[in-house]
Motif scaffolding. Structure first.
Motif, PDB file in Angstrom:
ATOM      1  N   GLN A 110       0.845  -1.180   0.000  1.00 27.42           N
ATOM      2  CA  GLN A 110       0.000   0.000   0.000  1.00 27.42           C
ATOM      3  C   GLN A 110       0.884   1.235   0.000  1.00 27.42           C
ATOM      4  O   GLN A 110       1.895   1.286   0.700  1.00 27.42           O
ATOM      5  CB  GLN A 110      -0.932   0.030   1.209  1.00 27.42           C
ATOM      6  CG  GLN A 110      -1.936   1.172   1.147  1.00 27.42           C
ATOM      7  CD  GLN A 110      -2.993   1.074   2.219  1.00 27.42           C
ATOM      8  OE1 GLN A 110      -2.849   0.282   3.162  1.00 27.42           O
ATOM      9  NE2 GLN A 110      -4.035   1.859   2.118  1.00 27.42           N
ATOM     10  N   VAL A 111       0.501   2.220  -0.798  1.00 31.58           N
ATOM     11  CA  VAL A 111       1.303   3.426  -0.984  1.00 31.58           C
ATOM     12  C   VAL A 111       0.519   4.641  -0.523  1.00 31.58           C
ATOM     13  O   VAL A 111      -0.629   4.844  -0.946  1.00 31.58           O
ATOM     14  CB  VAL A 111       1.703   3.595  -2.470  1.00 31.58           C
ATOM     15  CG1 VAL A 111       2.509   4.885  -2.656  1.00 31.58           C
ATOM     16  CG2 VAL A 111       2.500   2.386  -2.955  1.00 31.58           C
ATOM     17  N   PHE A 112       1.141   5.435   0.329  1.00 28.47           N
ATOM     18  CA  PHE A 112       0.596   6.727   0.729  1.00 28.47           C
ATOM     19  C   PHE A 112       1.466   7.810   0.112  1.00 28.47           C
ATOM     20  O   PHE A 112       2.685   7.792   0.277  1.00 28.47           O
ATOM     21  CB  PHE A 112       0.585   6.877   2.252  1.00 28.47           C
ATOM     22  CG  PHE A 112      -0.461   6.046   2.943  1.00 28.47           C
ATOM     23  CD1 PHE A 112      -1.729   6.549   3.174  1.00 28.47           C
ATOM     24  CD2 PHE A 112      -0.175   4.763   3.361  1.00 28.47           C
ATOM     25  CE1 PHE A 112      -2.698   5.790   3.802  1.00 28.47           C
ATOM     26  CE2 PHE A 112      -1.131   3.985   3.998  1.00 28.47           C
ATOM     27  CZ  PHE A 112      -2.398   4.506   4.221  1.00 28.47           C
ATOM     28  N   THR A 113       0.840   8.749  -0.577  1.00 33.68           N
ATOM     29  CA  THR A 113       1.613   9.783  -1.247  1.00 33.68           C
ATOM     30  C   THR A 113       1.277  11.174  -0.723  1.00 33.68           C
ATOM     31  O   THR A 113       0.119  11.474  -0.418  1.00 33.68           O
ATOM     32  CB  THR A 113       1.375   9.728  -2.772  1.00 33.68           C
ATOM     33  OG1 THR A 113       2.228  10.669  -3.422  1.00 33.68           O
ATOM     34  CG2 THR A 113      -0.078  10.023  -3.137  1.00 33.68           C
ATOM     35  N   SER A 114       2.296  11.998  -0.623  1.00 35.21           N
ATOM     36  CA  SER A 114       2.097  13.380  -0.202  1.00 35.21           C
ATOM     37  C   SER A 114       1.517  14.216  -1.333  1.00 35.21           C
ATOM     38  O   SER A 114       0.624  15.036  -1.123  1.00 35.21           O
ATOM     39  CB  SER A 114       3.429  13.979   0.272  1.00 35.21           C
ATOM     40  OG  SER A 114       3.288  15.363   0.552  1.00 35.21           O
ATOM     41  N   ARG A 115       2.031  13.989  -2.552  1.00 34.04           N
ATOM     42  CA  ARG A 115       1.589  14.774  -3.704  1.00 34.04           C
ATOM     43  C   ARG A 115       1.442  13.853  -4.920  1.00 34.04           C
ATOM     44  O   ARG A 115       1.996  12.753  -4.935  1.00 34.04           O
ATOM     45  CB  ARG A 115       2.614  15.879  -4.018  1.00 34.04           C
ATOM     46  CG  ARG A 115       2.920  16.801  -2.843  1.00 34.04           C
ATOM     47  CD  ARG A 115       3.969  17.852  -3.213  1.00 34.04           C
ATOM     48  NE  ARG A 115       5.236  17.264  -3.625  1.00 34.04           N
ATOM     49  CZ  ARG A 115       6.225  16.930  -2.778  1.00 34.04           C
ATOM     50  NH1 ARG A 115       6.077  17.112  -1.490  1.00 34.04           N
ATOM     51  NH2 ARG A 115       7.350  16.422  -3.244  1.00 34.04           N
ATOM     52  N   LEU A 116       0.729  14.333  -5.929  1.00 34.64           N
ATOM     53  CA  LEU A 116       0.548  13.569  -7.161  1.00 34.64           C
ATOM     54  C   LEU A 116       1.510  14.073  -8.225  1.00 34.64           C
ATOM     55  O   LEU A 116       1.596  15.274  -8.479  1.00 34.64           O
ATOM     56  CB  LEU A 116      -0.892  13.693  -7.670  1.00 34.64           C
ATOM     57  CG  LEU A 116      -1.978  13.108  -6.754  1.00 34.64           C
ATOM     58  CD1 LEU A 116      -3.345  13.306  -7.385  1.00 34.64           C
ATOM     59  CD2 LEU A 116      -1.718  11.635  -6.464  1.00 34.64           C
ATOM     60  N   TYR A 117       2.202  13.140  -8.851  1.00 37.19           N
ATOM     61  CA  TYR A 117       3.213  13.490  -9.842  1.00 37.19           C
ATOM     62  C   TYR A 117       2.580  13.719 -11.220  1.00 37.19           C
ATOM     63  O   TYR A 117       2.007  12.803 -11.805  1.00 37.19           O
ATOM     64  CB  TYR A 117       4.271  12.389  -9.931  1.00 37.19           C
ATOM     65  CG  TYR A 117       5.310  12.630 -10.992  1.00 37.19           C
ATOM     66  CD1 TYR A 117       6.270  13.627 -10.837  1.00 37.19           C
ATOM     67  CD2 TYR A 117       5.308  11.869 -12.160  1.00 37.19           C
ATOM     68  CE1 TYR A 117       7.216  13.858 -11.822  1.00 37.19           C
ATOM     69  CE2 TYR A 117       6.262  12.089 -13.146  1.00 37.19           C
ATOM     70  CZ  TYR A 117       7.201  13.089 -12.971  1.00 37.19           C
ATOM     71  OH  TYR A 117       8.135  13.327 -13.940  1.00 37.19           O
ATOM     72  N   VAL A 118       2.664  14.931 -11.706  1.00 37.86           N
ATOM     73  CA  VAL A 118       2.167  15.320 -13.039  1.00 37.86           C
ATOM     74  C   VAL A 118       0.842  14.595 -13.340  1.00 37.86           C
ATOM     75  O   VAL A 118       0.702  13.917 -14.350  1.00 37.86           O
ATOM     76  CB  VAL A 118       3.216  15.019 -14.131  1.00 37.86           C
ATOM     77  CG1 VAL A 118       2.893  15.785 -15.415  1.00 37.86           C
ATOM     78  CG2 VAL A 118       4.618  15.392 -13.682  1.00 37.86           C
ATOM     79  N   HIS A 119      -0.118  14.786 -12.459  1.00 40.65           N
ATOM     80  CA  HIS A 119      -1.357  14.011 -12.512  1.00 40.65           C
ATOM     81  C   HIS A 119      -2.242  14.366 -13.702  1.00 40.65           C
ATOM     82  O   HIS A 119      -3.176  13.630 -14.027  1.00 40.65           O
ATOM     83  CB  HIS A 119      -2.146  14.208 -11.217  1.00 40.65           C
ATOM     84  CG  HIS A 119      -2.512  15.641 -10.950  1.00 40.65           C
ATOM     85  ND1 HIS A 119      -3.561  16.273 -11.568  1.00 40.65           N
ATOM     86  CD2 HIS A 119      -1.940  16.563 -10.138  1.00 40.65           C
ATOM     87  CE1 HIS A 119      -3.646  17.515 -11.151  1.00 40.65           C
ATOM     88  NE2 HIS A 119      -2.662  17.723 -10.281  1.00 40.65           N
ATOM     89  N   TRP A 120      -1.980  15.486 -14.367  1.00 42.27           N
ATOM     90  CA  TRP A 120      -2.804  15.868 -15.513  1.00 42.27           C
ATOM     91  C   TRP A 120      -2.437  15.099 -16.784  1.00 42.27           C
ATOM     92  O   TRP A 120      -3.173  15.141 -17.755  1.00 42.27           O
ATOM     93  CB  TRP A 120      -2.687  17.369 -15.766  1.00 42.27           C
ATOM     94  CG  TRP A 120      -1.274  17.859 -15.895  1.00 42.27           C
ATOM     95  CD1 TRP A 120      -0.519  17.929 -17.022  1.00 42.27           C
ATOM     96  CD2 TRP A 120      -0.449  18.341 -14.819  1.00 42.27           C
ATOM     97  NE1 TRP A 120       0.724  18.424 -16.735  1.00 42.27           N
ATOM     98  CE2 TRP A 120       0.799  18.690 -15.388  1.00 42.27           C
ATOM     99  CE3 TRP A 120      -0.640  18.525 -13.448  1.00 42.27           C
ATOM    100  CZ2 TRP A 120       1.855  19.192 -14.632  1.00 42.27           C
ATOM    101  CZ3 TRP A 120       0.406  19.029 -12.701  1.00 42.27           C
ATOM    102  CH2 TRP A 120       1.635  19.359 -13.285  1.00 42.27           C
TER     103      TRP A 120
END
Length: 214
Positions: free
Chosen positions: A104-114
């Protein structure tokens, strides 16, 4: 295990969309805990290198361990940026090849999500039972306690942490809902319902039960 300096943690794991301090571009850091039942067997962190992303270093590390394949292991990862499309595919292949592991992965921010390719990578992870969720204050606190040279100081949340986390949650939810529409051409309604149920179930987990039993 080496620990992250306090200033690195706050700068790199901060979920603010933008930072004002001239410290350079925020990089990918990945902190992991490998658990068997309630015991942590191994933990550490990696950061991106020129020729090897943090996720690839993490995969290589776990593969190097002499794990008993008759056991069921759980891995929790905290990352500063969600996996790029390439790393998402590598993580899916890694878990497919190691069915005795759940991740399971928890992320602080989304990488180039667009970008569509990165959205597809996030959806591939969920489809492969690798949930990617937004870090909230409990996850930041756990990361602080386990991976930072905190000198016994408590975690100090930054301004608007919850608002930024909620924004990441909403974006992830939108990406996964888009996936539901796209999958109609290749999946049955039952499979789509299972995916949506998985999203809801994992979102309701608390910190003491980070990983669902797949």
């Amino acid at each position: 295990m080496s620990l992250l300096p306090e200033e690195i943690f706050y700068y790199q794991f901060g979920n603010q969309p933008q930072v004002r301090e001239p410290k350079g571009r925020r990089k990918t850091y990945l902190c992991y805990k490998l658990k068997l039942l309630d015991e942590t067997l191994d933990q550490g962190y990696f950061k991106n290198k020129k020729k090897s992303h943090a996720e690839i270093c993490f995969i290589d590390k776990i593969c190097s361990l002499d794990l008993d394949q008759t056991q069921r292991y759980k891995i929790i990862c905290y990352v500063t940026w969600s996996p790029c499309a390439h790393c998402a595919e590598k993580l899916v292949a890694f878990i497919d090849d190691h069915p005795y592991l759940s991740l399971q992965v928890f992320t602080s921010r989304l990488y180039v999500h667009w970008l569509w390719v990165n959205q597809r990578g996030l959806r591939r992870l969920w489809k492969s039972n690798i949930p990617v969720l937004a870090m909230t204050e409990p996850e930041f606190t756990d990361c602080w306690k386990n991976f930072v040279d905190n000198q016994e100081r408590p975690f100090q949340p930054w301004e608007k942490l919850k608002q930024y986390s909620d924004k990441v949650k909403r974006r992830l939810q939108k990406i996964l809902k888009i996936n539901t529409i796209d999958l109609f051409s290749e999946q049955s309604s039952e499979e789509i319902r299972d995916l949506n149920n998985l999203v809801d179930a994992v979102r309701n987990l608390n910190l003491d039960a980070h990983l669902p039993h797949y």
